[in-house]
Design a protein around this motif. Sequence first.
Motif, short mmCIF file in Angstrom:
data_model
loop_
_atom_site.label_atom_id
_atom_site.label_comp_id
_atom_site.label_asym_id
_atom_site.label_seq_id
_atom_site.Cartn_x
_atom_site.Cartn_y
_atom_site.Cartn_z
N TYR A 36 0.84 -1.18 0.00
CA TYR A 36 0.00 0.00 0.00
C TYR A 36 0.89 1.24 0.00
CZ TYR A 36 -4.23 -2.65 1.32
OH TYR A 36 -5.32 -3.51 1.35
N LEU A 46 -4.10 0.72 -2.24
CA LEU A 46 -3.45 -0.53 -2.64
C LEU A 46 -2.68 -0.35 -3.94
CD1 LEU A 46 -3.22 -3.63 -2.07
CD2 LEU A 46 -5.09 -3.89 -3.71
N PHE A 99 -9.34 -12.51 8.84
CA PHE A 99 -9.72 -11.22 8.28
C PHE A 99 -8.97 -10.14 9.04
CE2 PHE A 99 -12.96 -12.60 5.40
CZ PHE A 99 -13.34 -13.83 5.91
N LYS A 100 -7.66 -10.29 9.06
CA LYS A 100 -6.81 -9.39 9.82
C LYS A 100 -5.56 -9.18 9.00
CE LYS A 100 -4.12 -9.77 14.09
NZ LYS A 100 -3.98 -10.57 15.32
N THR A 101 -5.35 -7.96 8.54
CA THR A 101 -4.18 -7.64 7.74
C THR A 101 -3.17 -6.94 8.63
OG1 THR A 101 -5.59 -7.39 5.79
CG2 THR A 101 -3.38 -6.46 5.66
N ILE A 102 -1.95 -7.46 8.64
CA ILE A 102 -0.89 -6.92 9.48
C ILE A 102 0.06 -6.11 8.61
CG2 ILE A 102 1.02 -7.47 11.04
CD1 ILE A 102 -1.78 -8.03 12.13
N PHE A 103 0.39 -4.92 9.07
CA PHE A 103 1.22 -4.01 8.30
C PHE A 103 2.62 -3.89 8.90
CE2 PHE A 103 -1.59 -1.88 5.24
CZ PHE A 103 -2.83 -2.36 5.67
N TYR B 35 -7.21 0.79 12.67
CA TYR B 35 -5.77 0.76 12.88
C TYR B 35 -5.33 2.04 13.58
CZ TYR B 35 -5.44 -3.11 9.54
OH TYR B 35 -5.57 -4.32 8.91
N PHE B 45 -2.91 -3.01 14.30
CA PHE B 45 -4.29 -3.49 14.15
C PHE B 45 -5.01 -3.39 15.49
CE2 PHE B 45 -7.66 -5.92 12.36
CZ PHE B 45 -8.09 -6.79 13.35
N GLU B 48 -11.46 -5.72 14.07
CA GLU B 48 -12.22 -5.84 12.83
C GLU B 48 -13.62 -6.32 13.14
OE1 GLU B 48 -13.13 -8.95 11.18
OE2 GLU B 48 -13.69 -8.20 9.20
N ARG B 55 -14.67 -9.87 14.81
CA ARG B 55 -14.05 -11.13 14.37
C ARG B 55 -12.60 -11.23 14.79
NH1 ARG B 55 -15.77 -12.17 8.10
NH2 ARG B 55 -14.55 -10.27 7.82
N ASN B 56 -11.93 -10.09 14.90
CA ASN B 56 -10.51 -10.09 15.25
C ASN B 56 -10.21 -8.92 16.16
OD1 ASN B 56 -8.83 -12.16 13.62
ND2 ASN B 56 -10.19 -11.28 12.08
N LYS B 57 -9.22 -9.13 17.01
CA LYS B 57 -8.82 -8.07 17.93
C LYS B 57 -7.31 -8.05 18.02
CE LYS B 57 -10.04 -6.36 22.55
NZ LYS B 57 -8.73 -5.76 22.83
N GLY B 96 -15.68 -8.12 3.09
CA GLY B 96 -15.61 -8.95 4.29
C GLY B 96 -15.92 -10.41 4.09
N LEU B 103 -8.26 -3.61 1.14
CA LEU B 103 -8.84 -2.70 2.12
C LEU B 103 -8.95 -1.31 1.52
CD1 LEU B 103 -6.88 -3.75 5.34
CD2 LEU B 103 -9.20 -4.40 4.68
#
Lengths: 113, 114
Positions: A36, A46, A99-103, B35, B45, B48, B55-57, B96, B103
Amino acid sequence: AQSVTQPDIHITVSEGASLELRCNYSYGATPYLFWYVQSPGQGLQLLLKYFSGDTLVQGIKGFEAEFKRSQSSFNLRKPSVHWSDAAEYFCAVGRTGGFKTIFGAGTRLFVKA
Amino acid sequence: KAGVTQTPRYLIKTRGQQVTLSCSPISGHRSVSWYQQTPGQGLQFLFEYFSETQRNKGNFPGRFSGRQFSNSRSEMNVSTLELGDSALYLCASSPGTTTNEKLFFGSGTQLSVL
């Protein structure tokens, strides 16, 4: 857990020169990889993404990236940099089923005339 | 199609106060991620949400919380603000439904804690 490392905090290149930004990831399986770009005062946009198949991925604005599984790398390249490419670049990784994108921490690109 | 909208754009608070940030995703997107961006740390992060469910933390203290409404709009709340909470808070939306989605980011809310 997945993680991303961008070794270079900032890079300076001359306009017209080639560019390579480094990215290393950590993830046990085949990752989903992204690059990105963030211009000042803006959100992220993106550039390109890799999921499977051809390891050389083409993106927008003339950027490309190559996935190398043996090196856990996904480096971003551009053959000739323009002044408008000055921005911050982020490598990111996602994982199958999540569903978690790590940067990564980002690499700031400076372009000199 | 309108992009991701975050309000307010800038916010100044003092230590100990609480703050609520808002995010309106792209129409049709059901996933919203939050974020925290600080210089040198990149994007961390937070959480979400999809269809009103978290769903995510990420690894943030309980002072950071969020929620999503039935129209997919999302809010995040930070209570008992600390100086270290000063950051750009970015919201991103996506359909999703699959893992490998792009994103779409808003321009962020710049929070300054004095």
